[in-house]
Write an enzyme that holds these catalytic residues in place. Structure first.
Site, PDB file in Angstrom:
ATOM      1  N   GLN A  55     137.473  85.851  17.527  1.00 18.51           N
ATOM      2  CA  GLN A  55     137.061  84.512  17.097  1.00 18.51           C
ATOM      3  C   GLN A  55     137.862  83.504  17.920  1.00 18.51           C
ATOM      4  O   GLN A  55     139.093  83.510  17.874  1.00 18.51           O
ATOM      5  CB  GLN A  55     137.374  84.334  15.607  1.00 18.51           C
ATOM      6  CG  GLN A  55     137.013  82.962  15.048  1.00 18.51           C
ATOM      7  CD  GLN A  55     137.452  82.834  13.585  1.00 18.51           C
ATOM      8  OE1 GLN A  55     138.620  82.974  13.269  1.00 18.51           O
ATOM      9  NE2 GLN A  55     136.499  82.586  12.704  1.00 18.51           N
ATOM     10  N   GLU A 129     143.548  86.420   7.101  1.00 18.99           N
ATOM     11  CA  GLU A 129     142.355  85.861   6.460  1.00 18.99           C
ATOM     12  C   GLU A 129     141.575  87.013   5.833  1.00 18.99           C
ATOM     13  O   GLU A 129     141.464  88.089   6.441  1.00 18.99           O
ATOM     14  CB  GLU A 129     141.490  85.159   7.517  1.00 18.99           C
ATOM     15  CG  GLU A 129     140.164  84.618   7.000  1.00 18.99           C
ATOM     16  CD  GLU A 129     139.296  84.029   8.123  1.00 18.99           C
ATOM     17  OE1 GLU A 129     139.755  83.975   9.282  1.00 18.99           O
ATOM     18  OE2 GLU A 129     138.161  83.643   7.819  1.00 18.99           O
TER      19      GLU A 129
HETATM   20 CO    CO Z   1     139.126  83.520  11.117  1.00 21.68          CO
END
Ligand code: CO
Length: 136
Positions: A55, A129
């Site tokens: 990401q 996360e």
């Molecule tokens: Co993320």
């Protein structure tokens, strides 16, 4: 097992376009999605690598969390994300273990997934996360 996959590894970058050009040139991999997540102050791109993703995060403003991260640390790894099948259960489990949570309740992240962050002090300085996805 609470986390059944690494959903993504997030890299803070000054320019998503430059970073994508690098991934295309060096590894011949291209993004599968790009989007702006206003509430997190980021533009993001997802690059699929096997069953996981890189990401890329570019700040929308210098005052955003990723903007501040970049000014303090420069480009580099920002967090790792574990895939979980039930984010409430995962948060309850972590809480029961005394983990310090950044998000006590889930919020909506990229791709419309429900996400929550766990404080980096819980994992050797690594921001974690949780991403709720359908278990495949
Ligand atoms: Co993320």
């Amino acid at each position: 097992m609470l986390a059944y996959n690494i959903h993504h590894v997030a890299i803070a970058v000054e320019s998503i376009d430059d970073a994508i050009a690098g991934y295309e040139s060096l590894y011949n991999i291209t993004p599968i999605s790009r989007e702006t997540v206003e509430e997190q102050g980021v533009s993001e791109a997802m690059i699929a690598v096997g069953g996981s993703h890189i990401q890329l995060l570019e700040p929308l403003t210098p005052e955003s969390p990723i903007g501040r991260f970049l000014s303090q640390n420069g480009e580099g790894m920002h967090h790792i994300a574990f895939a979980v099948s039930n984010i409430e259960a995962a948060l309850a489990h972590l809480k029961s273990r005394g983990a310090k949570l950044i998000d006590e309740t889930p919020r909506i992240g990229g791709g419309g997934h429900r996400i929550a962050f766990v404080h980096p002090k819980e994992l050797a300085g690594t921001l974690v996360e949780l991403v709720e996805v359908d278990h495949v």
